[in-house]
Motif scaffolding. Structure first.
Motif, PDB file in Angstrom:
ATOM      1  N   ASP A 204       0.860  -1.184   0.000  1.00 58.92           N
ATOM      2  CA  ASP A 204       0.000   0.000   0.000  1.00 58.92           C
ATOM      3  C   ASP A 204       0.895   1.231   0.000  1.00 58.92           C
ATOM      4  N   ILE A 205       0.275   2.366   0.013  1.00 51.12           N
ATOM      5  CA  ILE A 205       1.023   3.619  -0.083  1.00 51.12           C
ATOM      6  C   ILE A 205       1.961   3.814   1.085  1.00 51.12           C
ATOM      7  N   ASN A 206       1.659   3.178   2.223  1.00 52.20           N
ATOM      8  CA  ASN A 206       2.498   3.336   3.410  1.00 52.20           C
ATOM      9  C   ASN A 206       3.846   2.629   3.277  1.00 52.20           C
ATOM     10  N   GLU A 207       4.016   1.801   2.250  1.00 57.99           N
ATOM     11  CA  GLU A 207       5.278   1.103   2.057  1.00 57.99           C
ATOM     12  C   GLU A 207       6.353   2.017   1.462  1.00 57.99           C
ATOM     13  N   PHE A 208       5.961   3.095   0.795  1.00 57.88           N
ATOM     14  CA  PHE A 208       6.940   3.940   0.113  1.00 57.88           C
ATOM     15  C   PHE A 208       7.956   4.589   1.046  1.00 57.88           C
ATOM     16  N   PRO A 209       7.580   5.101   2.242  1.00 52.98           N
ATOM     17  CA  PRO A 209       8.600   5.683   3.132  1.00 52.98           C
ATOM     18  C   PRO A 209       9.709   4.709   3.500  1.00 52.98           C
ATOM     19  N   LYS A 210       9.410   3.401   3.486  1.00 60.11           N
ATOM     20  CA  LYS A 210      10.445   2.424   3.833  1.00 60.11           C
ATOM     21  C   LYS A 210      11.557   2.376   2.794  1.00 60.11           C
ATOM     22  N   LEU A 211      11.266   2.876   1.584  1.00 60.05           N
ATOM     23  CA  LEU A 211      12.298   2.880   0.543  1.00 60.05           C
ATOM     24  C   LEU A 211      13.484   3.752   0.929  1.00 60.05           C
ATOM     25  N   TYR A 212      13.223   4.778   1.777  1.00 57.67           N
ATOM     26  CA  TYR A 212      14.317   5.661   2.178  1.00 57.67           C
ATOM     27  C   TYR A 212      15.335   4.951   3.062  1.00 57.67           C
ATOM     28  N   LEU A 213      14.935   3.811   3.623  1.00 62.95           N
ATOM     29  CA  LEU A 213      15.873   3.071   4.480  1.00 62.95           C
ATOM     30  C   LEU A 213      17.034   2.499   3.681  1.00 62.95           C
ATOM     31  N   PHE A 214      16.859   2.368   2.354  1.00 66.45           N
ATOM     32  CA  PHE A 214      17.956   1.850   1.533  1.00 66.45           C
ATOM     33  C   PHE A 214      19.118   2.850   1.446  1.00 66.45           C
ATOM     34  N   PHE A 215      18.816   4.135   1.544  1.00 66.91           N
ATOM     35  CA  PHE A 215      19.858   5.143   1.367  1.00 66.91           C
ATOM     36  C   PHE A 215      20.932   5.091   2.456  1.00 66.91           C
ATOM     37  N   PRO A 216      20.565   5.014   3.771  1.00 64.69           N
ATOM     38  CA  PRO A 216      21.645   4.904   4.766  1.00 64.69           C
ATOM     39  C   PRO A 216      22.449   3.614   4.642  1.00 64.69           C
ATOM     40  N   LEU A 217      21.786   2.520   4.250  1.00 58.62           N
ATOM     41  CA  LEU A 217      22.523   1.269   4.070  1.00 58.62           C
ATOM     42  C   LEU A 217      23.513   1.378   2.912  1.00 58.62           C
ATOM     43  N   LEU A 218      23.060   1.965   1.802  1.00 61.55           N
ATOM     44  CA  LEU A 218      23.970   2.143   0.657  1.00 61.55           C
ATOM     45  C   LEU A 218      25.055   3.160   0.980  1.00 61.55           C
ATOM     46  N   ALA A 219      24.717   4.164   1.792  1.00 58.63           N
ATOM     47  CA  ALA A 219      25.740   5.129   2.213  1.00 58.63           C
ATOM     48  C   ALA A 219      26.803   4.444   3.067  1.00 58.63           C
ATOM     49  N   TRP A 220      26.371   3.546   3.948  1.00 60.57           N
ATOM     50  CA  TRP A 220      27.304   2.772   4.773  1.00 60.57           C
ATOM     51  C   TRP A 220      28.233   1.946   3.872  1.00 60.57           C
ATOM     52  N   ALA A 221      27.633   1.280   2.898  1.00 61.43           N
ATOM     53  CA  ALA A 221      28.442   0.474   1.968  1.00 61.43           C
ATOM     54  C   ALA A 221      29.410   1.352   1.183  1.00 61.43           C
ATOM     55  N   SER A 222      28.970   2.546   0.795  1.00 69.65           N
ATOM     56  CA  SER A 222      29.825   3.447   0.021  1.00 69.65           C
ATOM     57  C   SER A 222      31.040   3.891   0.818  1.00 69.65           C
ATOM     58  N   VAL A 223      30.817   4.235   2.076  1.00 68.42           N
ATOM     59  CA  VAL A 223      31.902   4.747   2.914  1.00 68.42           C
ATOM     60  C   VAL A 223      32.845   3.640   3.346  1.00 68.42           C
ATOM     61  N   ARG A 224      32.302   2.483   3.661  1.00 68.06           N
ATOM     62  CA  ARG A 224      33.112   1.425   4.269  1.00 68.06           C
ATOM     63  C   ARG A 224      33.677   0.410   3.277  1.00 68.06           C
ATOM     64  N   PHE A 225      32.962   0.133   2.192  1.00 71.18           N
ATOM     65  CA  PHE A 225      33.341  -0.993   1.329  1.00 71.18           C
ATOM     66  C   PHE A 225      33.772  -0.593  -0.078  1.00 71.18           C
ATOM     67  N   GLY A 226      33.764   0.702  -0.375  1.00 70.84           N
ATOM     68  CA  GLY A 226      34.275   1.161  -1.653  1.00 70.84           C
ATOM     69  C   GLY A 226      33.382   0.846  -2.832  1.00 70.84           C
ATOM     70  N   GLN A 227      33.962   0.973  -4.031  1.00 65.25           N
ATOM     71  CA  GLN A 227      33.179   0.819  -5.254  1.00 65.25           C
ATOM     72  C   GLN A 227      32.610  -0.579  -5.425  1.00 65.25           C
ATOM     73  N   THR A 228      33.406  -1.595  -5.106  1.00 72.75           N
ATOM     74  CA  THR A 228      32.930  -2.968  -5.308  1.00 72.75           C
ATOM     75  C   THR A 228      31.737  -3.272  -4.422  1.00 72.75           C
TER      76      THR A 228
END
Length: 468
Positions: A204-228
């Motif tokens: 339902d429409i309430n699921e869309f805000p959960k998509l923002y949770l991917f950004f901090p996880l990907l930011a963590w991966a970007s800072v800690r694990f590099g391009q790969t």
């Protein structure tokens, strides 16, 4: 060399065919256009890594795929040409933009996005036109087919290409166990989030805000694990979300699967661009830190070497100064340097000793030195100074002094004159030698000669009287 190229072309051909099969399983439009087309990423990565000489493998693979899907011969040939040109033109643009396969600069990310988006749009025009001319689609369906084609090629190039480039360019390193645990934690969190957001049959429409949770996880991966790590995470999220959306699950589920996948693409592209830019900025920062550290180390070595040279030079200077002081002491000689404009005067160590003056007792000025001497000495020095200023030639002369301890001495001065740009005397340097003893000896010699001469005259006169 030819065997290696043939093998490379074969691998590119098989990879293109294999990924095309899976791409066409995802709700294709008219059997040709699909919202995710991994072969476009395979083709672009192959040309960037191996070179544009792999174009025959790409063209042949594209032709075989489209011919196998039931496309007319000319349409399949036209689509193959468009797909090959897409990768070739993109590579040419990226090379002009100084693109690096290491993908460790923000400009590389922006260059890839800026090149892929317009080129894939043009390639989609070629593909749609081929379908339209071949009678596979009608004019009414052409715009939608073009949109899906464009989005599919764009997604393939911007998701698959970075993954391949970073995996190929990065060196495999053994991870410390703490970093391994961290990798596992991020992976588990990412899988759990994908399941929680996309693997739902009652979105339902309430699921869309959960998509923002991917950004901090990907930011963590970007800072800690590099391009790969980042490109792998993006690829996993993309693959999982497409799979879920195609099965009518997750927030992008729609009665029309293609419509749902098109909406999903906006999210994936935003996530991809943000994460890739962040990891590139982090890589640039780390590169800058390493460069600064290297420069600091080089500077420290240079400073150490320069310090060592200065130390040796200083030791040499001290040794020479010591030898000079000793030579001046033995010769009862002292040197001085007068700045005519400022009136400041420098004395050597031996001159202080000759004049029986301590450094703290002398203010270092010409006027100060004059005040230290009696009237006769001041007159002699001032006369020589005026002569030098008038003739611009140093005067060599003797002058008497009385030291602070009351000892009378005779000093002999000589020097050299330096002129400024206007031709006026600006500096006088010279020496003052204690000639008291030599002048006494000279006087005694003169006296002895005189007495000897008088005695000789007396003897001569005595002989004359005796003869008379």
């Amino acid at each position: 060399m030819k065997a290696n190229r043939a093998l490379a072309n074969l691998l590119v051909f098989l990879s293109y065919i294999f990924t095309a099969y899976f791409g066409l399983q995802i709700d294709d439009v008219s059997g040709f256009a699909t919202v995710i087309w991994p072969p476009s990423g395979i083709a672009l990565a192959a040309m960037l890594i191996l070179g544009t000489w792999v174009w025959p493998a790409i063209a042949l693979a594209s032709f075989v795929v489209n011919l196998n899907e039931g496309g007319p011969l000319l349409s399949a040939l036209g689509i193959a040409i468009g797909n090959t040109l897409e990768a070739f033109v993109t590579v040419m643009i990226l090379r002009r933009l100084d693109f690096r396969n290491s993908f460790n600069r923000a400009r590389d990310v922006l260059s890839l996005f800026a090149s892929v988006i317009p080129v894939t749009a043009f390639a989609a025009i070629i593909g749609t036109t081929c379908l339209l001319v071949g009678g596979i689609i009608d004019a009414e369906r052409a715009p939608f087919t073009w949109l899906v084609w464009w989005c599919g090629d764009t997604m393939g190039s911007l998701v698959v290409t970075p993954l391949i480039l970073t995996v190929i360019s990065q060196r495999i390193r053994k991870l410390p166990w703490l970093r391994f645990v961290e990798n596992a934690a991020v992976g588990i969190a990412l899988i759990s989030l994908c399941i929680g957001v996309f693997a739902r049959t009652d979105p339902d429409i309430n699921e869309f805000p959960k998509l923002y949770l991917f950004f901090p996880l990907l930011a963590w991966a970007s800072v800690r694990f590099g391009q790969t790590g980042t490109t792998t995470a993006i690829f996993f999220v993309t693959a999982f979300s497409i799979w879920a959306t195609a099965l009518q699950m997750g927030p992008f589920a729609n009665e029309d699967v293609t419509q749902g996948l098109l909406r999903l693409q906006a999210f994936v592209l935003a996530l991809s661009l943000t994460s890739l830019l962040l990891v590139a900025y982090v890589a640039e920062l780390r590169t800058a830190e390493r460069n600064i550290q290297r420069k600091n180390e080089e500077l420290e070595k240079l400073v150490d070497a320069r310090t060592h040279q200065l130390k040796l030079a200083n030791q040499n200077l001290v040794r020479k100064q010591s030898m000079l002081d000793e030579a001046q002491r033995v010769a009862n000689l002292g040197s001085w340097d007068l700045d005519v404009k400022t009136g400041r005067v420098f004395w050597s160590k031996s001159l202080y000793e000759i004049l029986d003056v301590k450094p703290e007792e002398f203010d270092g000025t010409y006027e100060g030195y004059l005040k230290m001497n009696p009237e006769e000495t001041r007159t002699a020095i001032e006369s020589a100074y005026e002569y030098t200023m008038r003739t611009k030639m140093a005067k060599e002369f003797d002058y008497p002094i009385v030291t602070k301890s009351g000892r009378p001495k005779i000093m002999h001065a000589r020097g050299s004159v330096f002129l400024d740009e206007s031709g006026e005397v600006s500096r006088i340097i010279g020496t003052s030698q204690d000639v008291t003893e030599s002048r006494r000896i000279e006087e005694e010699l003169r006296r002895a000669r005189k007495e000897a001469a008088e005695a000789n005259q007396a003897i001569a006169a005595g002989k004359v009287d005796a003869v008379a």
